[in-house]
Scaffold this motif. Structure first.
Motif, PDB file in Angstrom:
ATOM      1  N   UNK A  85      -7.842 -35.361  19.757  1.00 54.09           N
ATOM      2  CA  UNK A  85      -7.317 -33.992  19.748  1.00 54.09           C
ATOM      3  C   UNK A  85      -8.423 -32.972  19.518  1.00 54.09           C
ATOM      4  N   UNK A  86      -9.420 -33.319  18.707  1.00 53.73           N
ATOM      5  CA  UNK A  86     -10.549 -32.421  18.484  1.00 53.73           C
ATOM      6  C   UNK A  86     -11.338 -32.241  19.780  1.00 53.73           C
ATOM      7  N   UNK A  87     -11.635 -33.333  20.452  1.00 58.42           N
ATOM      8  CA  UNK A  87     -12.488 -33.265  21.632  1.00 58.42           C
ATOM      9  C   UNK A  87     -11.749 -32.814  22.895  1.00 58.42           C
ATOM     10  N   UNK A  88     -10.436 -32.647  22.806  1.00 56.86           N
ATOM     11  CA  UNK A  88      -9.690 -32.050  23.923  1.00 56.86           C
ATOM     12  C   UNK A  88      -9.191 -30.646  23.584  1.00 56.86           C
ATOM     13  N   UNK A  89      -9.588 -30.129  22.425  1.00 60.80           N
ATOM     14  CA  UNK A  89      -9.244 -28.765  22.061  1.00 60.80           C
ATOM     15  C   UNK A  89      -7.864 -28.577  21.481  1.00 60.80           C
TER      16      UNK A  89
END
Length: 368
Positions: A154-158
């Motif tokens: 979720x962090x790396x997909x915004x």
């Protein structure tokens, strides 16, 4: 040994130490290194080799080259980085004698590599296992953060954009997380580190990371940086930054790194033993002397660190330049020997498991 103190500088094995060392079943990859591994004083050959590719193995290759050339005065080995994608391309074009790549040849890359070799297929020889650290810059947070695969996805997909997000807080009870925006950093160039980190997220958190593993970072958003050094620099200088990087870059830049989640929902510390535990369950899925590996991302062992890569040396099984073949075999045999493998743990890598090391040494011996 991989340091357990996040941000502490790790020790680099000096070329002299390597030189002193150099002078001195089923398809599971097998257990940790043992005294039953191939042993070898360097059997020198002369000539010049050119290789390129993976930057993940650059520290190891630098020391290997120094040690080999100190022992074998008639040999010159030139290794240039440039990234795994570029290394594969150069191998296909015939401008290097072998390539370092943090991912095995794909089905689309294999035909051109085989065509270059002419009389035998190109093969993947695993040589340098190494962990991928998830480094971050969160002011005021000193203890290692717990980051699950789902949270990382979720962090790396915004989808998660602030460090005090409930999902991060839930896994880090008692940690005072600031209200601070997250800035992700990923590789802008074709990278085996991107391939392996995206593969980890795709396998462990498919619902939150709907992308396939790719050497070109597949998710939208974030800041692209050239090379791992660019990611490390970005994280180091950006409050709220986070990025994936080879361990050596995190330790050299004193960037703290997370405990990451595995298939069993456990948060696993990045240590030598934990990397070995995960790697030992890898399976050889290539045929013959092609030793392409497949990681077991269903491994729920609480002591198995699941974010790692293995750098392969890609070489022709047959069809090598006859004038260079003795040096190709000699140099790669040294890399696969105890003399080459044992010092890796002092450089932020781990040695090949014993059974796999034996298979690599046997495959090198058959090169023609």
């Amino acid at each position: 040994m991989i340091t357990k103190r996040h941000g502490a500088a790790f020790s680099i094995v000096a070329a002299g130490a390597l030189l002193l060392a150099a002078c001195g079943s089923d398809n599971n990859a097998g257990g940790p290194a043992s005294s039953n591994q191939p042993t070898s004083n360097i059997e020198c050959a002369s000539g010049t080799l050119t290789a390129a590719g993976s930057t993940a193995q650059s520290n190891a290759m630098s020391e290997w080259v120094k040690a080999y050339q100190n022992k074998c005065s008639g040999a010159t080995v030139n290794y240039q980085g440039g990234g795994s994608g570029k290394g594969v391309q150069q191998f296909q074009q015939g401008t290097v004698d072998f390539a370092g790549s943090d991912f095995a040849l794909s089905s689309s890359d294999q035909p051109a590599a085989d065509a270059r070799c002419k009389s035998g297929p190109a093969i993947n020889l695993p040589m340098v296992p190494g962990p991928i650290a998830v480094g971050y810059n969160v002011p005021g947070v000193t203890a290692p953060l717990n980051l699950s695969a789902s949270t990382l996805a979720k962090i790396f997909t915004g989808k998660i954009t602030n460090w005090n997000d409930p999902a991060i807080a839930a896994d880090n009870a008692g940690v005072n997380l600031p209200s601070l925006g997250i800035q992700t950093f990923h590789r802008s160039d074709g990278s085996g580190t991107s391939f392996n980190f995206s593969n980890y997220l795709a396998k462990e958190a498919k619902a939150d990371f709907p992308f396939e593993a790719n050497k070109n970072w597949p998710a939208p958003g974030g800041q692209g940086s050239n090379g791992t050094q660019g990611i490390a620099q970005g994280v180091k200088t950006t409050s709220g930054g986070i990025g994936y990087m080879e361990l050596s870059f995190a330790t050299q830049s004193q960037i703290p790194y997370a405990k990451v989640g595995n298939a069993g929902g456990k948060f696993v510390e990045l240590t030598t033993d934990n990397v070995k535990n995960f790697l030992s369950k890898a399976k050889v899925v290539g045929s013959g002397n092609d030793l392409k590996l497949e990681f077991d991302y269903t491994n729920a062992d609480a002591n198995a660190y699941p974010a790692l890569l293995v750098t392969y040396e890609i070489v022709c099984s047959k069809g090598n330049d006859s004038a260079k073949l003795p040096l190709v075999k000699s140099f790669l045999s040294y890399l696969a020997s105890n003399d080459g493998q044992n010092p890796l743990s002092g450089q932020g890598y781990v040695p090949l498991p014993a059974e796999l090391q034996t298979k690599v040494a046997a495959a090198v011996n058959t090169l023609g």
